[in-house]
Write an enzyme that holds these catalytic residues in place. Structure first.
Site, mmCIF file in Angstrom:
data_model
loop_
_atom_site.group_PDB
_atom_site.id
_atom_site.type_symbol
_atom_site.label_atom_id
_atom_site.label_comp_id
_atom_site.label_asym_id
_atom_site.label_seq_id
_atom_site.Cartn_x
_atom_site.Cartn_y
_atom_site.Cartn_z
ATOM 1 C CB SER A 92 -0.955 0.011 1.183
ATOM 2 O OG SER A 92 -0.263 0.283 2.375
ATOM 3 C CE LYS A 163 -2.447 2.937 5.205
ATOM 4 N NZ LYS A 163 -2.387 2.092 3.991
#
Length: 310
Positions: A92, A163
């Site tokens: 991701s 993230k």
């Protein structure tokens, strides 16, 4: 007479030292000296070779064990307070971070009053925002796992995520504009760090980030489960600032990728949020500090992890 006298003088010499010519005296004496030097016994007659009890010659396993324990303790303290390695288990955050990368997270980055900025790659504890709080399991097993993860020897906890910060407290984050790009506080953000071929988002959203919260997204948007997927969850997909573990600053493994985590200038032109907050209304998102996370679309497709998780 002279001949007899000479014989008499030689005789005593021969009688008192009969082994001089044969060397029998020298042989045993030499053997005894050699034997003493090779295997002298201690004066007490214990039969142990001299020096067997010398601590410098004794086995050093105790010293080695103590040194090893001290090193492990130092590394645990270092990883707890200064910098901690994390293993990346999913896609991701590609291309910035790849599966199998080990990153070093700087825990001092936000320790002295500074806070995460737009564009920072951060590791955070998603408990209460990305995952539900669960009852604690076996404390011994958990302690061992945490220790191994702290040394980078095991995957991080299921509640740890990595993230990129896209919005901070008060920011209005919208996707997408008429050109299909992300905007923050009305300014278009050119996200060159995205995975080639990925759009900024496959679903639309329009949110205002509450105070002391973060809106975070993965760089591989089609493979990232991030703030977009938790708009309907408690907290609206926003991560509390105090849940941030630290900033991902270095890739330390494999050696071929040994480098710093590249920064970005994508948010340099984004202004601070207005002092009075963004206007609310249809599609405008929630007000700063409201905690409702605003309005938004559904979940993006993805593997549910980026690592530490995604």
């Amino acid at each position: 007479m002279d001949t007899e006298a000479q014989h008499t003088e030689r005789g005593p010499s021969s009688d008192t030292d009969p082994d001089r010519d044969s060397g029998t005296e020298e042989g045993p004496r030499s053997a005894r000296v050699s034997g003493d030097s090779e295997g002298a016994e201690d004066p007490a007659g214990s039969g142990d070779p001299v020096g067997a009890g010398d601590p410098e010659r004794a086995p050093s396993w105790r010293r080695t064990a103590l040194l090893g324990a001290a090193c492990v303790a130092f590394l645990l303290l270092l990883s707890h307070f200064v910098a901690q390695p994390f293993l990346i288990p999913s896609r991701s955050m590609e291309p910035t971070l790849r599966v199998g990368d080990r990153i070093l997270v700087n825990k001092l980055a936000y320790r002295f009053g500074d806070e995460p900025h737009r564009g920072d790659v951060v590791v955070f504890d998603g408990t209460g925002s990305f995952v539900r709080e669960e009852a604690a399991g076996d404390p011994v097993t958990g302690l061992l796992r945490d220790g191994a993860a702290a040394l980078g020897l095991a995957e991080p906890a299921e509640t740890d995520f990595v993230k990129r910060v896209v919005g901070t407290g008060g920011d209005r984050v919208v996707c997408c504009d008429e050109d299909g790009r992300l905007t923050v506080n009305g300014v278009t953000v050119v996200e060159r760090y995205l995975m080639p071929g990925d759009p900024p988002s496959g679903v639309p959203f329009d949110i205002v980030v509450p105070a002391d919260r973060l809106w975070v997204m993965g760089d591989h948007r089609s493979q990232s489960s991030d703030s977009r997927d938790h708009l309907g969850s408690p907290g609206g997909g926003m991560v509390p600032v105090d849940r941030v573990v630290g900033r991902a600053d270095w890739i330390v493994w494999p050696f071929g990728r040994w480098s710093g985590v590249a920064g970005t200038d994508a948010f340099d032109a984004v202004p601070a949020p207005p002092a009075g907050g963004h206007p609310t209304g249809p599609g405008a998102g929630g007000a700063p500090g409201s905690g409702d996370g605003g309005t938004g679309g559904g979940a993006s497709s993805g593997d549910g992890g980026a690592g530490p998780r995604g």
